[in-house]
Design a protein around this motif. Structure first.
Motif, mmCIF file in Angstrom:
data_model
loop_
_atom_site.group_PDB
_atom_site.id
_atom_site.type_symbol
_atom_site.label_atom_id
_atom_site.label_comp_id
_atom_site.label_asym_id
_atom_site.label_seq_id
_atom_site.Cartn_x
_atom_site.Cartn_y
_atom_site.Cartn_z
ATOM 1 N N ARG A 172 17.462 27.572 28.955
ATOM 2 C CA ARG A 172 16.813 26.478 29.685
ATOM 3 C C ARG A 172 15.867 27.018 30.753
ATOM 4 N N ARG A 173 16.344 28.030 31.493
ATOM 5 C CA ARG A 173 15.531 28.575 32.574
ATOM 6 C C ARG A 173 14.252 29.218 32.021
ATOM 7 N N ALA A 174 14.361 29.938 30.906
ATOM 8 C CA ALA A 174 13.185 30.602 30.334
ATOM 9 C C ALA A 174 12.167 29.579 29.829
ATOM 10 N N PHE A 175 12.630 28.514 29.172
ATOM 11 C CA PHE A 175 11.706 27.468 28.715
ATOM 12 C C PHE A 175 11.035 26.804 29.908
ATOM 13 N N ASP A 176 11.817 26.510 30.939
ATOM 14 C CA ASP A 176 11.255 25.880 32.130
ATOM 15 C C ASP A 176 10.266 26.812 32.844
ATOM 16 N N HIS A 177 10.537 28.124 32.776
ATOM 17 C CA HIS A 177 9.606 29.074 33.395
ATOM 18 C C HIS A 177 8.244 29.010 32.718
ATOM 19 N N LEU A 178 8.229 28.853 31.391
ATOM 20 C CA LEU A 178 6.963 28.686 30.674
ATOM 21 C C LEU A 178 6.236 27.431 31.153
ATOM 22 N N LEU A 179 6.986 26.356 31.359
ATOM 23 C CA LEU A 179 6.376 25.118 31.849
ATOM 24 C C LEU A 179 5.848 25.290 33.272
ATOM 25 N N ALA A 180 6.602 26.031 34.098
ATOM 26 C CA ALA A 180 6.148 26.279 35.469
ATOM 27 C C ALA A 180 4.858 27.081 35.474
ATOM 28 N N LEU A 181 4.727 28.035 34.550
ATOM 29 C CA LEU A 181 3.483 28.798 34.445
ATOM 30 C C LEU A 181 2.332 27.901 34.005
ATOM 31 N N ALA A 182 2.610 26.976 33.064
ATOM 32 C CA ALA A 182 1.575 26.035 32.635
ATOM 33 C C ALA A 182 1.173 25.116 33.778
ATOM 34 N N LEU A 183 2.164 24.630 34.532
ATOM 35 C CA LEU A 183 1.872 23.761 35.678
ATOM 36 C C LEU A 183 1.050 24.504 36.715
ATOM 37 N N ASN A 184 1.325 25.775 36.886
ATOM 38 C CA ASN A 184 0.552 26.574 37.828
ATOM 39 C C ASN A 184 -0.908 26.676 37.390
ATOM 40 N N ARG A 185 -1.123 26.862 36.079
ATOM 41 C CA ARG A 185 -2.496 26.929 35.559
ATOM 42 C C ARG A 185 -3.212 25.599 35.752
ATOM 43 N N ILE A 186 -2.500 24.494 35.534
ATOM 44 C CA ILE A 186 -3.109 23.175 35.738
ATOM 45 C C ILE A 186 -3.516 23.009 37.202
ATOM 46 N N SER A 291 20.281 67.649 35.316
ATOM 47 C CA SER A 291 20.688 66.620 36.275
ATOM 48 C C SER A 291 20.244 65.217 35.871
ATOM 49 N N ALA A 292 19.451 65.120 34.809
ATOM 50 C CA ALA A 292 18.877 63.827 34.426
ATOM 51 C C ALA A 292 19.909 62.952 33.718
ATOM 52 N N ARG A 293 19.990 61.695 34.147
ATOM 53 C CA ARG A 293 20.801 60.691 33.459
ATOM 54 C C ARG A 293 19.851 59.744 32.750
ATOM 55 N N HIS A 294 20.013 59.591 31.445
ATOM 56 C CA HIS A 294 19.137 58.699 30.686
ATOM 57 C C HIS A 294 19.636 57.270 30.834
ATOM 58 N N ILE A 295 18.778 56.400 31.362
ATOM 59 C CA ILE A 295 19.143 55.015 31.621
ATOM 60 C C ILE A 295 18.147 54.106 30.905
ATOM 61 N N VAL A 296 18.649 53.144 30.158
ATOM 62 C CA VAL A 296 17.807 52.170 29.472
ATOM 63 C C VAL A 296 18.103 50.789 30.058
ATOM 64 N N LEU A 297 17.070 50.166 30.607
ATOM 65 C CA LEU A 297 17.180 48.829 31.168
ATOM 66 C C LEU A 297 16.134 47.932 30.507
ATOM 67 N N LYS A 298 16.235 46.661 30.749
ATOM 68 C CA LYS A 298 15.202 45.718 30.305
ATOM 69 C C LYS A 298 14.504 45.147 31.530
ATOM 70 N N GLU A 299 13.190 44.965 31.387
ATOM 71 C CA GLU A 299 12.394 44.480 32.498
ATOM 72 C C GLU A 299 11.619 43.248 32.057
ATOM 73 N N LEU A 300 11.779 42.171 32.823
ATOM 74 C CA LEU A 300 11.063 40.929 32.549
ATOM 75 C C LEU A 300 9.661 40.981 33.143
ATOM 76 N N HIS A 301 8.691 40.450 32.397
ATOM 77 C CA HIS A 301 7.312 40.360 32.868
ATOM 78 C C HIS A 301 6.813 38.931 32.652
ATOM 79 N N ASN A 302 5.867 38.514 33.491
ATOM 80 C CA ASN A 302 5.185 37.268 33.183
ATOM 81 C C ASN A 302 3.688 37.425 33.386
ATOM 82 N N ALA A 303 2.945 36.400 32.979
ATOM 83 C CA ALA A 303 1.487 36.479 32.973
ATOM 84 C C ALA A 303 0.900 36.538 34.371
#
Length: 334
Positions: A172-186, A291-303
């Motif tokens: 729900r939050r992700a779909f609403d975020h798309l709408l918030a981005l559209a509202l921002n463009r408007i 000494s290196a620890r390999h770490i894999v994370l996910k990063e969110l981006h928006n337009a």
């Protein structure tokens, strides 16, 4: 339609959605941006394909989030992701104890009865160029250029008693975020006529109101909002927009922005894999260094250019330290 309720019911499979979900998503897209779009004939047909595409992207995005990682005192010392994102186990548990979303959830009957809570942690990754000490060969050298990685602004989204419920809330939050981005463009469309300027200002107020209601992944400001008050604010804004009216050209332009934003959902809001090789002090290292620890994370981006590291967590409320009563603490010194 109550804009603070979810249109997702769980079990959505990409590309196979009940008609009721599609219709609800179309109406949410209209209500969440400019409700006057309903004045246009054929608005449902115009939005149907973009809405289905956006739901596809939202479901795929949330499905790709890994299973929640246990986040307790013991796990902090065992998992390099927790050790990288939180400076210590005590710091991690303290952040949980101060988090407003988790605090609010634990105050509900569902939260009070939960032995485990799932939630999505968001944090901002910050990289700084520093001069530090390093071992080169068998010699310790000073003022060695290094890149230090830190994580700030930790906050939890959509804490729930179960992972399924958490994922549904994130959809729900992700779909609403798309709408918030559209509202921002408007709201940013260049306007000149006085009535259009008033419309723009009202749409900006609507965007800010929806953000306060948890529509986006942005950090909330101030105290948690009252849903009834937010609904009243939105109803008032919608009524004012209706009084202003709008010519056919303006509404068609707004409809086009909403449709285009949803049709290009994967370019509006997406996740990328983040590979880091860090030592115990969160200094970047070459992958082959001992000494290196390999770490894999996910990063969110928006337009709009922001990026936030996300890490799904499972938290044990019993491990969280009680929040300090500052009033009682102050009285002890009086």
């Amino acid at each position: 339609m109550n804009l603070f309720q979810s249109i997702f019911r769980g079990g959505e499979s990409r590309g196979r959605y009940p008609e009721s979900l599609i219709e609800a998503a179309i109406e949410r897209a209209v209500e969440g941006t400019d409700a006057r779009l309903r004045l246009l004939p054929g608005y449902r047909k115009r939005l149907r394909a973009p809405v289905i595409h956006a739901i596809d992207q939202v479901v795929a995005l949330v499905d790709a989030i890994p299973a929640p990682l246990m986040a307790g005192r013991r796990e902090h010392g065992e998992d390099p992701r927790l050790a990288a994102v939180f400076s210590s186990a005590a710091d991690m548990l303290g952040i949980f104890g101060r988090d407003p979303a988790l605090t609010a959830f634990l105050a509900t009957p569902e939260g009070a009865a939960a032995e485990r809570v799932s939630g999505l942690l968001l944090a901002e990754r910050v990289e700084r160029n520093i001069l530090g000490m390093d071992l080169v060969g068998d010699q310790v050298r000073r003022d060695v250029p290094q890149v230090a990685v830190s994580f700030t602004g930790h906050r939890l989204l959509d804490p729930r008693a179960g992972e399924v419920e958490m994922r549904r809330a994130l959809e729900r939050r992700a779909f609403d975020h798309l709408l918030a981005l559209a509202l921002n463009r408007i709201a940013e469309v260049r306007v000149e006529r006085e009535d259009l300027i008033r419309q723009r200002d009202l749409l900006r107020r609507k965007r800010a109101t929806l953000e306060r209601g948890g529509w986006t992944f942005e950090e909330a400001q101030g105290a948690p909002p009252d849903p009834a008050a937010l609904t009243a604010d939105l109803d008032a804004i919608t009524a004012q927009l209706a009084v202003l009216g709008a010519d056919d050209g303006v509404l068609r332009a707004h409809l086009g922005i909403v449709a285009d934003s949803l049709a290009e959902a994967e370019r509006q809001f997406w996740a990328e894999e983040l590979d880091l090789s860090l030592d115990a002090m969160n200094i970047r290292r070459d992958a082959g260094e001992p000494s290196a620890r390999h770490i894999v994370l996910k990063e969110l981006h928006n337009a709009r250019g922001w990026r936030l590291v996300m890490l799904p967590l499972m938290i044990t409320p019993a491990e969280i330290p009680p929040r300090e009563d500052f009033v009682a603490a102050a009285e002890r010194y009086l």
